[in-house]
Design a protein around this motif. Structure first.
Motif, PDB file in Angstrom:
ATOM      1  N   SER A  94       0.730  -1.177   0.077  1.00  0.00           N
ATOM      2  CA  SER A  94      -0.036  -0.050   0.039  1.00  0.00           C
ATOM      3  C   SER A  94       0.859   1.224   0.125  1.00  0.00           C
ATOM      4  CB  SER A  94      -0.820   0.095   1.287  1.00  0.00           C
ATOM      5  OG  SER A  94      -0.121   0.152   2.534  1.00  0.00           O
ATOM      6  N   ILE A  95       0.467   2.432  -0.680  1.00  0.00           N
ATOM      7  CA  ILE A  95       0.967   3.660  -0.647  1.00  0.00           C
ATOM      8  C   ILE A  95       0.111   4.760  -0.203  1.00  0.00           C
ATOM      9  CG2 ILE A  95       2.444   5.153  -2.369  1.00  0.00           C
ATOM     10  CD1 ILE A  95       2.753   2.864  -3.898  1.00  0.00           C
ATOM     11  N   VAL A  96       0.518   5.522   0.723  1.00  0.00           N
ATOM     12  CA  VAL A  96      -0.387   6.839   0.809  1.00  0.00           C
ATOM     13  C   VAL A  96       0.900   7.873   0.587  1.00  0.00           C
ATOM     14  CG1 VAL A  96      -1.303   8.157   2.709  1.00  0.00           C
ATOM     15  CG2 VAL A  96      -1.729   6.077   2.682  1.00  0.00           C
ATOM     16  N   CYS A  97       0.543   8.759  -0.492  1.00  0.00           N
ATOM     17  CA  CYS A  97       1.298   9.713  -0.872  1.00  0.00           C
ATOM     18  C   CYS A  97       0.582  11.048  -1.406  1.00  0.00           C
ATOM     19  CB  CYS A  97       2.309   9.275  -1.882  1.00  0.00           C
ATOM     20  SG  CYS A  97       1.767   8.648  -3.222  1.00  0.00           S
ATOM     21  N   ALA A  98       1.344  11.932  -1.622  1.00  0.00           N
ATOM     22  CA  ALA A  98       0.842  13.334  -2.222  1.00  0.00           C
ATOM     23  C   ALA A  98       0.648  12.991  -3.668  1.00  0.00           C
ATOM     24  CB  ALA A  98       1.986  14.497  -2.254  1.00  0.00           C
ATOM     25  N   ASP A  99       1.404  12.396  -4.504  1.00  0.00           N
ATOM     26  CA  ASP A  99       1.014  11.938  -5.826  1.00  0.00           C
ATOM     27  C   ASP A  99       1.822  10.839  -6.195  1.00  0.00           C
ATOM     28  OD1 ASP A  99       3.533  13.188  -7.598  1.00  0.00           O
ATOM     29  OD2 ASP A  99       3.097  14.632  -5.965  1.00  0.00           O
ATOM     30  N   ILE A 100       1.310  10.061  -7.263  1.00  0.00           N
ATOM     31  CA  ILE A 100       2.420   9.062  -7.738  1.00  0.00           C
ATOM     32  C   ILE A 100       1.989   9.030  -9.396  1.00  0.00           C
ATOM     33  CG2 ILE A 100       0.012   7.415  -7.762  1.00  0.00           C
ATOM     34  CD1 ILE A 100       1.762   5.355  -6.783  1.00  0.00           C
ATOM     35  N   THR A 101       3.381   8.664  -9.976  1.00  0.00           N
ATOM     36  CA  THR A 101       3.434   8.632 -11.328  1.00  0.00           C
ATOM     37  C   THR A 101       3.964   7.136 -11.647  1.00  0.00           C
ATOM     38  OG1 THR A 101       4.212  10.809 -11.502  1.00  0.00           O
ATOM     39  CG2 THR A 101       4.523   9.518 -13.306  1.00  0.00           C
ATOM     40  N   LEU A 102       3.132   6.588 -12.595  1.00  0.00           N
ATOM     41  CA  LEU A 102       3.644   5.161 -13.261  1.00  0.00           C
ATOM     42  C   LEU A 102       3.824   5.415 -14.607  1.00  0.00           C
ATOM     43  CD1 LEU A 102       1.548   4.346 -10.659  1.00  0.00           C
ATOM     44  CD2 LEU A 102       1.971   2.153 -11.637  1.00  0.00           C
ATOM     45  N   THR A 103       5.147   4.930 -14.892  1.00  0.00           N
ATOM     46  CA  THR A 103       5.419   4.873 -16.466  1.00  0.00           C
ATOM     47  C   THR A 103       5.877   3.698 -16.871  1.00  0.00           C
ATOM     48  OG1 THR A 103       7.642   6.028 -16.125  1.00  0.00           O
ATOM     49  CG2 THR A 103       5.638   7.644 -16.383  1.00  0.00           C
ATOM     50  N   GLY A 104       6.003   3.477 -18.337  1.00  0.00           N
ATOM     51  CA  GLY A 104       6.747   2.329 -18.805  1.00  0.00           C
ATOM     52  C   GLY A 104       5.773   1.167 -18.446  1.00  0.00           C
ATOM     53  N   SER A 105       6.605   0.143 -17.822  1.00  0.00           N
ATOM     54  CA  SER A 105       5.668  -1.061 -17.256  1.00  0.00           C
ATOM     55  C   SER A 105       5.731  -1.273 -16.044  1.00  0.00           C
ATOM     56  CB  SER A 105       6.387  -2.497 -18.088  1.00  0.00           C
ATOM     57  OG  SER A 105       7.600  -2.497 -17.530  1.00  0.00           O
ATOM     58  N   GLY A 106       5.983  -0.114 -15.404  1.00  0.00           N
ATOM     59  CA  GLY A 106       5.834  -0.019 -13.925  1.00  0.00           C
ATOM     60  C   GLY A 106       4.482  -0.722 -13.335  1.00  0.00           C
ATOM     61  N   SER A 107       4.365  -1.406 -12.018  1.00  0.00           N
ATOM     62  CA  SER A 107       3.129  -1.573 -11.752  1.00  0.00           C
ATOM     63  C   SER A 107       3.064  -1.562 -10.080  1.00  0.00           C
ATOM     64  CB  SER A 107       2.877  -3.023 -12.178  1.00  0.00           C
ATOM     65  OG  SER A 107       3.673  -3.845 -11.392  1.00  0.00           O
ATOM     66  N   PHE A 108       1.754  -1.491  -9.659  1.00  0.00           N
ATOM     67  CA  PHE A 108       1.566  -1.414  -8.359  1.00  0.00           C
ATOM     68  C   PHE A 108       0.488  -2.272  -8.007  1.00  0.00           C
ATOM     69  CE2 PHE A 108      -1.385   0.473  -5.025  1.00  0.00           C
ATOM     70  CZ  PHE A 108      -0.685   0.131  -4.011  1.00  0.00           C
ATOM     71  N   ARG A 109       0.387  -3.078  -6.926  1.00  0.00           N
ATOM     72  CA  ARG A 109      -0.729  -4.113  -6.707  1.00  0.00           C
ATOM     73  C   ARG A 109      -1.031  -3.755  -5.300  1.00  0.00           C
ATOM     74  NH1 ARG A 109       2.969  -6.699  -9.757  1.00  0.00           N
ATOM     75  NH2 ARG A 109       2.117  -7.490 -11.570  1.00  0.00           N
ATOM     76  N   TYR A 110      -2.040  -3.240  -4.830  1.00  0.00           N
ATOM     77  CA  TYR A 110      -2.581  -3.267  -3.643  1.00  0.00           C
ATOM     78  C   TYR A 110      -2.891  -4.689  -2.900  1.00  0.00           C
ATOM     79  CZ  TYR A 110      -5.884  -2.167   0.200  1.00  0.00           C
ATOM     80  OH  TYR A 110      -6.727  -1.978   1.430  1.00  0.00           O
TER      81      TYR A 110
END
Length: 149
Positions: A94-110
């Motif tokens: 999990s991530i709590v942040c001001a803003d998040i940028t995903l580019t390329g094949s980057g991924s995030f899984r909750y």
């Protein structure tokens, strides 16, 4: 527990094939006021994500970057941070942040196991994610302006 109190500098840098790996029964909490950069290796653990936590304590802005295969499994709570996930980087937890940028094949899984996680407090935990749907193709068009894409 590790505490890096200095702001306006890079406090943690895991580069190339560097890794932080925890034993199955270990926990680690890092409080960091400076920037964090993870590239080409990472902080990836096959444990419950709440066992590894990064708390961003900067009073103004802070950067947390996962670049070029930077891996992470855990909890990030950094309300003043800009998080960047770029290249083949992969985040899980999990991530709590001001803003998040995903580019390329980057991924995030909750990780849904964190829905009721309250940490070491008596609070009821963070807001719960009750529904996630990935939009594809023409479904994305009405929302692209919100993300400056």
């Amino acid at each position: 527990m590790i505490h890096f109190p200095a702001e306006n500098q890079t406090s943690i840098e895991v580069i190339e094939s560097g890794k932080i790996k925890l034993a199955p029964d270990a926990t680690l909490t890092i409080y960091v006021a400076g920037d964090t950069k993870v590239t080409g290796g990472g902080i990836f653990n096959e444990i419950a994500p709440q066992q590894f936590q990064i708390w961003g304590t900067a009073t103004n802005s802070q950067r947390i970057d996962f670049l070029n295969n930077g891996q992470f499994s855990g909890v990030i709570y950094a309300p003043n941070a800009s998080v960047k996930i770029k290249g083949d980087s992969d985040l899980y937890g999990s991530i709590v942040c001001a803003d998040i940028t995903l580019t390329g094949s980057g991924s995030f899984r909750y990780d849904e196991s964190l829905a009721n996680y309250a940490g070491d407090t008596t609070s009821s935990g963070p807001p719960e994610v009750t529904f996630v749907e990935e939009l594809s193709g023409d479904e994305r068009a009405p929302y692209l302006a919100y993300f400056n894409l």
